[in-house]
Design an enzyme around this catalytic site. Structure first.
Site, PDB file in Angstrom:
ATOM      1  N   GLY A  45       0.835  -1.201   0.000  1.00  0.00           N
ATOM      2  CA  GLY A  45       0.000   0.000   0.000  1.00  0.00           C
ATOM      3  C   GLY A  45       0.871   1.253   0.000  1.00  0.00           C
ATOM      4  N   GLY A  85      23.100  -8.447  21.615  1.00  0.00           N
ATOM      5  CA  GLY A  85      21.913  -7.821  22.211  1.00  0.00           C
ATOM      6  C   GLY A  85      21.253  -8.759  23.200  1.00  0.00           C
ATOM      7  N   VAL A 112      30.168  -4.080  20.578  1.00  0.00           N
ATOM      8  CA  VAL A 112      30.539  -4.834  19.373  1.00  0.00           C
ATOM      9  C   VAL A 112      31.036  -3.852  18.319  1.00  0.00           C
ATOM     10  CG1 VAL A 112      29.632  -6.292  17.517  1.00  0.00           C
ATOM     11  CG2 VAL A 112      28.885  -6.664  19.869  1.00  0.00           C
ATOM     12  N   MET A 142       7.299  -1.699  21.680  1.00  0.00           N
ATOM     13  CA  MET A 142       6.993  -2.495  20.477  1.00  0.00           C
ATOM     14  C   MET A 142       6.419  -3.831  20.927  1.00  0.00           C
ATOM     15  SD  MET A 142      10.031  -1.721  17.828  1.00  0.00           S
ATOM     16  CE  MET A 142      10.026  -0.249  16.818  1.00  0.00           C
ATOM     17  N   LEU A 143       5.142  -3.811  21.278  1.00  0.00           N
ATOM     18  CA  LEU A 143       4.490  -5.010  21.792  1.00  0.00           C
ATOM     19  C   LEU A 143       3.169  -5.221  21.075  1.00  0.00           C
ATOM     20  CD1 LEU A 143       5.052  -4.468  25.624  1.00  0.00           C
ATOM     21  CD2 LEU A 143       6.256  -6.083  24.129  1.00  0.00           C
ATOM     22  N   ALA A 144       2.831  -6.491  20.857  1.00  0.00           N
ATOM     23  CA  ALA A 144       1.618  -6.817  20.118  1.00  0.00           C
ATOM     24  C   ALA A 144       0.370  -6.277  20.807  1.00  0.00           C
ATOM     25  CB  ALA A 144       1.521  -8.334  19.969  1.00  0.00           C
ATOM     26  N   HIS A 203      -4.671 -21.997  46.990  1.00  0.00           N
ATOM     27  CA  HIS A 203      -3.479 -22.739  47.408  1.00  0.00           C
ATOM     28  C   HIS A 203      -3.553 -24.151  46.854  1.00  0.00           C
ATOM     29  CE1 HIS A 203      -0.178 -24.196  49.821  1.00  0.00           C
ATOM     30  NE2 HIS A 203      -0.942 -25.232  50.168  1.00  0.00           N
TER      31      HIS A 203
HETATM   32  P1  FAD Z   1       3.527  -5.814  12.483  1.00  0.00           P
HETATM   33  O1  FAD Z   1       3.067  -6.970  13.268  1.00  0.00           O
HETATM   34  O2  FAD Z   1       4.926  -5.611  12.217  1.00  0.00           O
HETATM   35  O3  FAD Z   1       2.652  -5.779  11.172  1.00  0.00           O
HETATM   36  C1  FAD Z   1       2.852  -4.862  10.164  1.00  0.00           C
HETATM   37  C2  FAD Z   1       2.380  -5.467   8.864  1.00  0.00           C
HETATM   38  O4  FAD Z   1       2.305  -4.434   7.898  1.00  0.00           O
HETATM   39  C3  FAD Z   1       3.307  -6.524   8.300  1.00  0.00           C
HETATM   40  O5  FAD Z   1       2.591  -7.687   8.008  1.00  0.00           O
HETATM   41  C4  FAD Z   1       3.852  -5.894   7.022  1.00  0.00           C
HETATM   42  O6  FAD Z   1       4.082  -6.836   5.978  1.00  0.00           O
HETATM   43  C5  FAD Z   1       2.733  -4.946   6.651  1.00  0.00           C
HETATM   44  N1  FAD Z   1       3.143  -3.807   5.845  1.00  0.00           N
HETATM   45  C6  FAD Z   1       4.165  -2.942   6.085  1.00  0.00           C
HETATM   46  N2  FAD Z   1       4.178  -1.964   5.156  1.00  0.00           N
HETATM   47  C7  FAD Z   1       3.141  -2.212   4.309  1.00  0.00           C
HETATM   48  C8  FAD Z   1       2.635  -1.553   3.177  1.00  0.00           C
HETATM   49  N3  FAD Z   1       3.164  -0.412   2.739  1.00  0.00           N
HETATM   50  N4  FAD Z   1       1.586  -2.112   2.542  1.00  0.00           N
HETATM   51  C9  FAD Z   1       1.010  -3.257   2.984  1.00  0.00           C
HETATM   52  N5  FAD Z   1       1.447  -3.909   4.089  1.00  0.00           N
HETATM   53  C10 FAD Z   1       2.483  -3.384   4.738  1.00  0.00           C
HETATM   54  N6  FAD Z   1       5.345  -8.813  21.128  1.00  0.00           N
HETATM   55  C11 FAD Z   1       4.615  -9.227  22.180  1.00  0.00           C
HETATM   56  O7  FAD Z   1       3.774  -8.473  22.672  1.00  0.00           O
HETATM   57  N7  FAD Z   1       4.786 -10.474  22.696  1.00  0.00           N
HETATM   58  C12 FAD Z   1       5.705 -11.338  22.208  1.00  0.00           C
HETATM   59  O8  FAD Z   1       5.838 -12.463  22.691  1.00  0.00           O
HETATM   60  C13 FAD Z   1       6.491 -10.922  21.106  1.00  0.00           C
HETATM   61  N8  FAD Z   1       7.416 -11.745  20.580  1.00  0.00           N
HETATM   62  C14 FAD Z   1       8.134 -11.335  19.499  1.00  0.00           C
HETATM   63  C15 FAD Z   1       9.103 -12.188  18.982  1.00  0.00           C
HETATM   64  C16 FAD Z   1       9.857 -11.808  17.900  1.00  0.00           C
HETATM   65  C17 FAD Z   1      10.899 -12.743  17.341  1.00  0.00           C
HETATM   66  C18 FAD Z   1       9.624 -10.539  17.292  1.00  0.00           C
HETATM   67  C19 FAD Z   1      10.406 -10.120  16.073  1.00  0.00           C
HETATM   68  C20 FAD Z   1       8.686  -9.671  17.804  1.00  0.00           C
HETATM   69  C21 FAD Z   1       7.938 -10.061  18.919  1.00  0.00           C
HETATM   70  N9  FAD Z   1       6.985  -9.214  19.489  1.00  0.00           N
HETATM   71  C22 FAD Z   1       6.270  -9.628  20.579  1.00  0.00           C
HETATM   72  C23 FAD Z   1       6.730  -7.876  18.958  1.00  0.00           C
HETATM   73  C24 FAD Z   1       5.463  -7.894  18.079  1.00  0.00           C
HETATM   74  O9  FAD Z   1       5.633  -8.820  17.044  1.00  0.00           O
HETATM   75  C25 FAD Z   1       5.184  -6.510  17.528  1.00  0.00           C
HETATM   76  O10 FAD Z   1       5.139  -5.573  18.577  1.00  0.00           O
HETATM   77  C26 FAD Z   1       3.857  -6.484  16.791  1.00  0.00           C
HETATM   78  O11 FAD Z   1       3.848  -7.415  15.746  1.00  0.00           O
HETATM   79  C27 FAD Z   1       3.572  -5.092  16.249  1.00  0.00           C
HETATM   80  O12 FAD Z   1       2.359  -5.109  15.584  1.00  0.00           O
HETATM   81  P2  FAD Z   1       2.038  -4.083  14.407  1.00  0.00           P
HETATM   82  O13 FAD Z   1       0.643  -4.408  13.979  1.00  0.00           O
HETATM   83  O14 FAD Z   1       2.363  -2.714  14.821  1.00  0.00           O
HETATM   84  O15 FAD Z   1       3.052  -4.434  13.231  1.00  0.00           O
HETATM   85  P1  NAD Z   2      15.455  -5.003  22.690  1.00  0.00           P
HETATM   86  O1  NAD Z   2      15.380  -3.545  22.650  1.00  0.00           O
HETATM   87  O2  NAD Z   2      14.607  -5.774  23.613  1.00  0.00           O
HETATM   88  O3  NAD Z   2      16.946  -5.460  23.017  1.00  0.00           O
HETATM   89  C1  NAD Z   2      18.032  -5.023  22.271  1.00  0.00           C
HETATM   90  C2  NAD Z   2      19.255  -5.164  23.145  1.00  0.00           C
HETATM   91  O4  NAD Z   2      20.390  -4.939  22.342  1.00  0.00           O
HETATM   92  C3  NAD Z   2      19.303  -4.136  24.278  1.00  0.00           C
HETATM   93  O5  NAD Z   2      19.554  -4.797  25.489  1.00  0.00           O
HETATM   94  C4  NAD Z   2      20.415  -3.208  23.856  1.00  0.00           C
HETATM   95  O6  NAD Z   2      21.099  -2.646  24.952  1.00  0.00           O
HETATM   96  C5  NAD Z   2      21.296  -4.145  23.061  1.00  0.00           C
HETATM   97  N1  NAD Z   2      22.161  -3.479  22.089  1.00  0.00           N
HETATM   98  C6  NAD Z   2      21.856  -2.421  21.303  1.00  0.00           C
HETATM   99  N2  NAD Z   2      22.934  -2.088  20.550  1.00  0.00           N
HETATM  100  C7  NAD Z   2      23.913  -2.977  20.865  1.00  0.00           C
HETATM  101  C8  NAD Z   2      25.248  -3.157  20.433  1.00  0.00           C
HETATM  102  N3  NAD Z   2      25.787  -2.350  19.526  1.00  0.00           N
HETATM  103  N4  NAD Z   2      25.971  -4.154  20.974  1.00  0.00           N
HETATM  104  C9  NAD Z   2      25.426  -4.983  21.912  1.00  0.00           C
HETATM  105  N5  NAD Z   2      24.172  -4.848  22.363  1.00  0.00           N
HETATM  106  C10 NAD Z   2      23.415  -3.854  21.836  1.00  0.00           C
HETATM  107  O7  NAD Z   2      15.261  -5.472  21.166  1.00  0.00           O
HETATM  108  P2  NAD Z   2      15.061  -6.914  20.555  1.00  0.00           P
HETATM  109  O8  NAD Z   2      15.386  -7.961  21.528  1.00  0.00           O
HETATM  110  O9  NAD Z   2      15.759  -6.889  19.241  1.00  0.00           O
HETATM  111  O10 NAD Z   2      13.514  -6.914  20.296  1.00  0.00           O
HETATM  112  C11 NAD Z   2      12.906  -5.923  19.458  1.00  0.00           C
HETATM  113  C12 NAD Z   2      11.536  -5.579  19.912  1.00  0.00           C
HETATM  114  O11 NAD Z   2      10.666  -6.680  19.756  1.00  0.00           O
HETATM  115  C13 NAD Z   2      11.516  -5.160  21.355  1.00  0.00           C
HETATM  116  O12 NAD Z   2      11.133  -3.832  21.437  1.00  0.00           O
HETATM  117  C14 NAD Z   2      10.498  -6.020  22.010  1.00  0.00           C
HETATM  118  O13 NAD Z   2       9.560  -5.262  22.688  1.00  0.00           O
HETATM  119  C15 NAD Z   2       9.835  -6.791  20.895  1.00  0.00           C
HETATM  120  N6  NAD Z   2       9.761  -8.199  21.326  1.00  0.00           N
HETATM  121  C16 NAD Z   2       8.954  -8.489  22.372  1.00  0.00           C
HETATM  122  C17 NAD Z   2       8.904  -9.772  22.856  1.00  0.00           C
HETATM  123  C18 NAD Z   2       8.026 -10.069  24.014  1.00  0.00           C
HETATM  124  O14 NAD Z   2       7.156  -9.272  24.311  1.00  0.00           O
HETATM  125  N7  NAD Z   2       8.201 -11.193  24.694  1.00  0.00           N
HETATM  126  C19 NAD Z   2       9.692 -10.759  22.304  1.00  0.00           C
HETATM  127  C20 NAD Z   2      10.520 -10.419  21.259  1.00  0.00           C
HETATM  128  C21 NAD Z   2      10.536  -9.122  20.783  1.00  0.00           C
END
Ligand code: FAD
Ligand code: NAD
Length: 466
Positions: free
Chosen positions: A116, A180, A237, A318-320, A444
């Site tokens: 989009g 990280g 790093v 950045m949380l779902a 409990h």
């Molecule tokens: P996204 O989920 O990133 O969705 C955005 C969508 O927009 C994508 O599908 C993309 O393809 C689409 N898009 C982008 N640009 C365009 C465009 N121009 N046109 C059409 N489509 C487009 N959060 C939690 O709360 N709990 C967790 O356990 C957790 N675990 C995670 C584990 C990992 C490995 C990662 C990477 C993230 C995790 N997160 C977790 C973070 C979570 O995934 C994000 O915070 C969440 O998905 C953000 O939702 P969103 O809708 O903003 O964006």
């Molecule tokens: P994060 O921000 O959680 O962690 C990144 C880490 O990398 C930090 O501790 C930071 O100090 C470190 N870092 C940054 N620059 C560095 C460098 N040059 N050398 C060494 N360390 C460095 O980010 P993430 O783990 O990549 O996750 C990304 C996002 O996805 C987060 O914001 C998180 O909220 C979301 N996420 C959430 C969940 C969950 O809710 N369980 C799970 C996965 C991801």
């Protein structure tokens, strides 16, 4: 040209939830997604697949390390079939993303496949198999985020990888170097550590999960060290190089000395960046801030008054679940309601073993703000429930206002903390005091008794079981 009340760009937990709520409120709604399946990062390459692998690796770890203690003997060697483990994860993802297709149909939301791009503030060009243009009175940008990188790292996505590749590896790394020590690094690092990889975590700050309460970080560090992770904090790093199947990471330690780590995989997990590539935001008059996020006001409205933005692409955690709450809020605003999000009450969870979960202020934040508080802490090991399942690591900490006893923050690490944190969110939503929780009956034996005990410790310094 099809015309809509609302068009949502991006189908992650922000976008698809916004679309459902708009449709529920009677708006004609479209959603646009460029990826092959709906659900965004969270369902396809984030929350769901990472939890699927964490669960599988947890079962394996239990089978190898703990079954015997429970009196369960499995003759022969217990082996990992990584291909099957990854395939199961994919089945879970497919079922979950398929569920979003169903929800879109059920709510009569039109789904457009393709990228989009704004033509102007009310028109979007969608480039997929064919090019389409739609018109919408209101548009919600929910385009999410992508992994960030360090400027000197070249991600080859084979050995120098991000979380996306780490969720579908074809072999168990011998030595995974994780750059990280945040949420992704610890969750995915633990998956591979449990499966037998040596895992070295190289973190820039002086502790892992540096944004959470320091007590949680210290306890998780202790547990991870016991599980033989190598944790290198205060390391900057400076280069990552691949030589054949080897990856060499160089960093400066606290003393400024150069240190080198050699492994066969390097996971770069240093955060995520907002994603607006190809969106052509400027054509709609939508401004980005200096960190590339879509700039929004308190109503999540962008610099173009009919366009809103939610989730990872805007400021905040950045949380779902934060993205979803914002999706609901924008839909309700468009329907003329007065929704509100209390960002202080968005819980944060790390799904490691033990789980880490928190809501509200950390001790560090309270000190910095000069707020007088009382802290009550209770160790998991003092609970009968913990001993029964041998989940004795961790604690619950309740922070309450020194004068009013209002709960200001709850921080926990231990089994099922991810689910238990909901009690703290409810309590804080209703502005409960520590005493309110302390006098409520908790079943409990459950892990939740630690919350009651920590609240007792905070309110009157009189826990019952220590
Ligand atoms: P996204 O989920 O990133 O969705 C955005 C969508 O927009 C994508 O599908 C993309 O393809 C689409 N898009 C982008 N640009 C365009 C465009 N121009 N046109 C059409 N489509 C487009 N959060 C939690 O709360 N709990 C967790 O356990 C957790 N675990 C995670 C584990 C990992 C490995 C990662 C990477 C993230 C995790 N997160 C977790 C973070 C979570 O995934 C994000 O915070 C969440 O998905 C953000 O939702 P969103 O809708 O903003 O964006
Ligand atoms: P994060 O921000 O959680 O962690 C990144 C880490 O990398 C930090 O501790 C930071 O100090 C470190 N870092 C940054 N620059 C560095 C460098 N040059 N050398 C060494 N360390 C460095 O980010 P993430 O783990 O990549 O996750 C990304 C996002 O996805 C987060 O914001 C998180 O909220 C979301 N996420 C959430 C969940 C969950 O809710 N369980 C799970 C996965 C991801």
């Amino acid at each position: 040209m099809n015309s809509y009340d609302v068009a949502v760009i991006g189908s992650g937990p922000g976008g698809y939830v916004a679309a459902i709520r708009c449709a529920q409120l009677g708006m004609k709604t479209a959603i646009i997604e460029k990826y092959a399946t709906l659900g965004g990062t969270c369902l396809n390459v984030g929350c769901i697949p990472s939890k699927a692998l964490l669960d599988s690796s947890h079962h394996y770890d239990d089978a190898v390390k703990h079954f015997e203690e429970h009196g369960i003997e499995i003759p022969g060697e217990i082996k990992v079939n990584l291909e099957k483990m990854i395939a199961r994860k994919q089945t879970v993802v497919d079922q979950t993303t398929g569920g979003i297709d169903f929800l879109m149909k059920k709510n009569k939301i039109d789904v457009y496949e393709g990228l989009g791009s704004f033509k102007d503030a009310t028109h979007i060009v969608i480039t997929g198999k064919e090019t389409t243009e739609i018109e919408a009175k209101h548009i919600i940008i929910a385009t999410g985020s992508k992994p960030s990188n360090l400027p000197f790292i070249s991600l080859d996505k084979e050995r120098i990888i991000t979380s996306t590749e780490a969720l579908k590896l074809k072999e168990i790394p011998k030595h995974m170097i994780v750059i990280g020590g945040g949420v992704i690094g610890l969750e995915l690092g633990q998956v591979y550590r449990r499966l037998g990889s040596e895992v070295t975590i190289v973190e820039y700050m002086d502790r892992i999960i540096p944004t959470m309460d320091a007590g949680l970080s210290k306890e998780l560090n202790k547990v991870f060290k016991k599980a033989k992770f190598k944790i290198q904090t205060s390391h900057k790093v400076k280069s990552v190089e691949r030589k054949g199947d080897e990856v060499i990471v160089k960093a400066d330690n606290k003393k400024g000395e150069e240190v080198e780590f050699k492994g066969d995989y390097c996971l770069v997990s240093v955060g995520r960046r907002p994603y607006t590539d190809g969106l052509n935001a400027e054509a709609a008059g939508v401004k980005l801030d200096d960190r590339g996020r879509v700039e929004v006001n308190n109503h999540l409205q962008t610099s173009a008054s009919n366009i809103y933005a939610i989730g990872d692409v805007v400021k905040g955690a950045m949380l779902a679940h934060k993205a979803s709450e914002e999706g609901v809020m924008v839909a309700e605003l468009l329907a003329g309601q007065k929704p509100h999000i209390d960002y202080n009450l968005i819980p944060g969870v790390v799904y490691t073993g033990p789980e880490v979960a928190a809501v509200g202020k950390t001790e560090e934040e309270l000190k910095e703000a000069g707020i007088e508080y009382k802290a009550g802490q209770f160790p998991m090991r003092a609970l009968g429930r913990s001993r029964a399942s041998m989940d004795i690591d961790g604690f619950v900490k309740v922070l309450a206002d020194k004068n009013t006893d209002e709960i200001l923050g709850v921080h926990m690490i231990g089994a099922r903390a991810a689910d238990m944190i909901a009690e703290a969110v409810v309590a804080m939503e209703y502005r409960a005091s520590a005493e309110d929780i302390a006098i409520m009956s908790h079943a409990h034996p459950t892990f939740t008794e630690a919350i009651k005990e920590a609240a007792l410790a905070a309110t009157e310094d009189r826990p019952l079981h220590i």
